[in-house]
Design a protein around this motif. Structure first.
Motif, PDB file in Angstrom:
ATOM      1  N   TRP A  85       0.843  -1.207   0.000  1.00 47.05           N
ATOM      2  CA  TRP A  85       0.000   0.000   0.000  1.00 47.05           C
ATOM      3  C   TRP A  85       0.879   1.259   0.000  1.00 47.05           C
ATOM      4  CZ3 TRP A  85      -4.231   2.310  -1.172  1.00 47.05           C
ATOM      5  CH2 TRP A  85      -4.583   3.519  -0.565  1.00 47.05           C
ATOM      6  N   ALA A  86       1.897   1.278   0.862  1.00 47.42           N
ATOM      7  CA  ALA A  86       2.788   2.437   0.929  1.00 47.42           C
ATOM      8  C   ALA A  86       3.441   2.697  -0.425  1.00 47.42           C
ATOM      9  CB  ALA A  86       3.847   2.231   2.009  1.00 47.42           C
ATOM     10  N   ALA A  87       3.849   1.631  -1.111  1.00 50.20           N
ATOM     11  CA  ALA A  87       4.447   1.792  -2.436  1.00 50.20           C
ATOM     12  C   ALA A  87       3.410   2.290  -3.446  1.00 50.20           C
ATOM     13  CB  ALA A  87       5.058   0.476  -2.907  1.00 50.20           C
ATOM     14  N   GLU A  88       2.191   1.776  -3.341  1.00 42.97           N
ATOM     15  CA  GLU A  88       1.141   2.166  -4.275  1.00 42.97           C
ATOM     16  C   GLU A  88       0.822   3.656  -4.172  1.00 42.97           C
ATOM     17  OE1 GLU A  88      -2.884   0.129  -5.946  1.00 42.97           O
ATOM     18  OE2 GLU A  88      -2.485  -0.104  -3.813  1.00 42.97           O
ATOM     19  N   ILE A  89       0.840   4.190  -2.944  1.00 45.83           N
ATOM     20  CA  ILE A  89       0.531   5.608  -2.780  1.00 45.83           C
ATOM     21  C   ILE A  89       1.802   6.468  -2.686  1.00 45.83           C
ATOM     22  CG2 ILE A  89      -1.728   5.158  -1.772  1.00 45.83           C
ATOM     23  CD1 ILE A  89      -0.528   5.878   1.002  1.00 45.83           C
ATOM     24  N   SER A  90       2.956   5.835  -2.827  1.00 46.39           N
ATOM     25  CA  SER A  90       4.255   6.523  -2.860  1.00 46.39           C
ATOM     26  C   SER A  90       4.547   7.320  -1.593  1.00 46.39           C
ATOM     27  CB  SER A  90       4.347   7.431  -4.098  1.00 46.39           C
ATOM     28  OG  SER A  90       4.186   6.686  -5.277  1.00 46.39           O
ATOM     29  N   PHE A 135      -3.376   9.756   5.756  1.00 46.21           N
ATOM     30  CA  PHE A 135      -3.815   9.712   4.367  1.00 46.21           C
ATOM     31  C   PHE A 135      -5.180   9.039   4.255  1.00 46.21           C
ATOM     32  CE2 PHE A 135       0.750   9.934   4.339  1.00 46.21           C
ATOM     33  CZ  PHE A 135       1.041  10.814   3.306  1.00 46.21           C
ATOM     34  N   ILE A 136      -5.898   9.438   3.220  1.00 40.39           N
ATOM     35  CA  ILE A 136      -7.158   8.793   2.869  1.00 40.39           C
ATOM     36  C   ILE A 136      -7.249   8.829   1.350  1.00 40.39           C
ATOM     37  CG2 ILE A 136      -8.599  10.877   2.979  1.00 40.39           C
ATOM     38  CD1 ILE A 136     -10.714   9.044   4.418  1.00 40.39           C
ATOM     39  N   ALA A 137      -7.856   7.810   0.769  1.00 41.90           N
ATOM     40  CA  ALA A 137      -7.982   7.743  -0.691  1.00 41.90           C
ATOM     41  C   ALA A 137      -9.428   7.463  -1.062  1.00 41.90           C
ATOM     42  CB  ALA A 137      -7.075   6.649  -1.250  1.00 41.90           C
ATOM     43  N   ASP A 156      -5.576  17.500  -1.220  1.00 42.81           N
ATOM     44  CA  ASP A 156      -5.147  16.613  -2.294  1.00 42.81           C
ATOM     45  C   ASP A 156      -3.630  16.596  -2.417  1.00 42.81           C
ATOM     46  OD1 ASP A 156      -7.882  17.295  -2.614  1.00 42.81           O
ATOM     47  OD2 ASP A 156      -7.812  16.732  -4.718  1.00 42.81           O
ATOM     48  N   VAL A 157      -3.089  15.392  -2.618  1.00 42.38           N
ATOM     49  CA  VAL A 157      -1.650  15.265  -2.842  1.00 42.38           C
ATOM     50  C   VAL A 157      -1.329  14.542  -4.142  1.00 42.38           C
ATOM     51  CG1 VAL A 157      -0.934  15.462  -0.444  1.00 42.38           C
ATOM     52  CG2 VAL A 157      -1.465  13.221  -1.362  1.00 42.38           C
ATOM     53  N   GLY A 158      -2.289  13.903  -4.765  1.00 45.40           N
ATOM     54  CA  GLY A 158      -2.001  13.250  -6.030  1.00 45.40           C
ATOM     55  C   GLY A 158      -2.990  12.164  -6.377  1.00 45.40           C
ATOM     56  N   ASP A 159      -2.710  11.544  -7.497  1.00 47.90           N
ATOM     57  CA  ASP A 159      -3.547  10.473  -8.017  1.00 47.90           C
ATOM     58  C   ASP A 159      -2.738   9.190  -8.121  1.00 47.90           C
ATOM     59  OD1 ASP A 159      -5.820  12.134  -8.485  1.00 47.90           O
ATOM     60  OD2 ASP A 159      -4.862  12.887 -10.301  1.00 47.90           O
ATOM     61  N   PHE A 160      -3.438   8.070  -8.072  1.00 44.88           N
ATOM     62  CA  PHE A 160      -2.827   6.770  -8.301  1.00 44.88           C
ATOM     63  C   PHE A 160      -3.928   5.844  -8.813  1.00 44.88           C
ATOM     64  CE2 PHE A 160      -4.463   6.553  -4.045  1.00 44.88           C
ATOM     65  CZ  PHE A 160      -4.819   5.234  -3.814  1.00 44.88           C
ATOM     66  N   VAL A 161      -3.539   4.679  -9.279  1.00 42.13           N
ATOM     67  CA  VAL A 161      -4.495   3.697  -9.783  1.00 42.13           C
ATOM     68  C   VAL A 161      -4.456   2.490  -8.863  1.00 42.13           C
ATOM     69  CG1 VAL A 161      -5.125   2.216 -11.722  1.00 42.13           C
ATOM     70  CG2 VAL A 161      -4.222   4.513 -12.155  1.00 42.13           C
ATOM     71  N   GLU A 162      -5.643   2.099  -8.375  1.00 41.13           N
ATOM     72  CA  GLU A 162      -5.767   0.925  -7.509  1.00 41.13           C
ATOM     73  C   GLU A 162      -6.740  -0.043  -8.164  1.00 41.13           C
ATOM     74  OE1 GLU A 162      -6.466  -0.013  -2.814  1.00 41.13           O
ATOM     75  OE2 GLU A 162      -7.706   1.551  -3.705  1.00 41.13           O
ATOM     76  N   ARG A 168      -7.856   9.297  -5.870  1.00 38.81           N
ATOM     77  CA  ARG A 168      -7.293  10.568  -5.397  1.00 38.81           C
ATOM     78  C   ARG A 168      -6.782  10.331  -3.981  1.00 38.81           C
ATOM     79  NH1 ARG A 168      -6.230  15.877  -7.107  1.00 38.81           N
ATOM     80  NH2 ARG A 168      -7.279  14.958  -8.882  1.00 38.81           N
ATOM     81  N   LEU A 169      -5.549  10.725  -3.710  1.00 35.47           N
ATOM     82  CA  LEU A 169      -4.945  10.617  -2.397  1.00 35.47           C
ATOM     83  C   LEU A 169      -4.979  11.975  -1.717  1.00 35.47           C
ATOM     84  CD1 LEU A 169      -3.406   8.682  -0.445  1.00 35.47           C
ATOM     85  CD2 LEU A 169      -1.301   9.594  -1.451  1.00 35.47           C
ATOM     86  N   LEU A 170      -5.431  11.983  -0.466  1.00 35.09           N
ATOM     87  CA  LEU A 170      -5.484  13.207   0.328  1.00 35.09           C
ATOM     88  C   LEU A 170      -4.730  12.992   1.628  1.00 35.09           C
ATOM     89  CD1 LEU A 170      -8.638  12.571  -0.898  1.00 35.09           C
ATOM     90  CD2 LEU A 170      -8.763  14.979  -0.347  1.00 35.09           C
TER      91      LEU A 170
END
Length: 174
Positions: A85-90, A135-137, A156-162, A168-170
């Motif tokens: 998870w940490a890697a997925e959200i960087s 964090f929350i997504a 907001d801090v960025g986007d990722f694909v899950e 959206r990551l906040l």
């Protein structure tokens, strides 16, 4: 016009006795859209959430209560305890929260904001005193959840694909 006061929310750690309630919530149409997309049985809820309840994995599960009545589910965990998870959200540090309002009577009336804000302050950060970021997504399509998290102070801090879904990551800082 004065802003409407948010309800006072309490929390208790999930127990196995809560699994039938959670099974019913996870079948609610508003929960199925974004949180539990496939049907889930009581046995599957017990298998999925049992290790969390028994402390066999590092996720802390809680129910949100209003006037003693449970209405929502939240969980928090340190990101380093879930390296994929940490890697997925960087991110390398911090904690994350997942949540839903299970009882449809509590949807759209400010309980989500009250629940999330209180949980961050009263449960998540106190459980992890060495972490300074939470964090929350949410999926981009979940505009209500995004607005709720932003209203609590997440930004907001960025986007990722899950799992093929644009997210959206906040984050909120202690």
């Amino acid at each position: 016009m004065a802003a409407r006061a948010l309800p006072l929310i309490g929390f208790h750690r999930v127990s196995e006795a809560d699994f039938p309630l959670m099974t019913g919530w996870l079948a609610q149409p508003h929960v199925r859209v974004f949180f539990q997309k496939t049907p889930i049985s009581l046995d599957e809820v017990a298998a999925k959430y049992g290790p969390r309840v028994r402390g066999e994995n590092p996720t802390h599960p809680h129910l949100a209560l209003y006037g003693g009545r449970p209405f929502g589910y939240l969980q928090c965990y340190r990101n380093v305890d879930w390296p994929e998870w940490a890697a997925e959200i960087s991110v390398e540090h911090g904690l994350s929260i997942d949540l839903y309002i299970g009882d449809p009577a509590f949807v759209g009336a400010g309980y989500g904001r009250a629940m999330l804000g209180a949980y961050v302050r009263e449960v998540a950060f106190p459980l992890y005193p060495d972490e300074s970021r939470c964090f929350i997504a949410h999926t981009h399509a979940n505009t209500v959840a995004l607005a709720c998290s932003r209203a609590v102070g997440f930004h907001d801090v960025g986007d990722f694909v899950e799992d093929g879904v644009n997210m959206r990551l906040l984050v909120i800082d202690r």
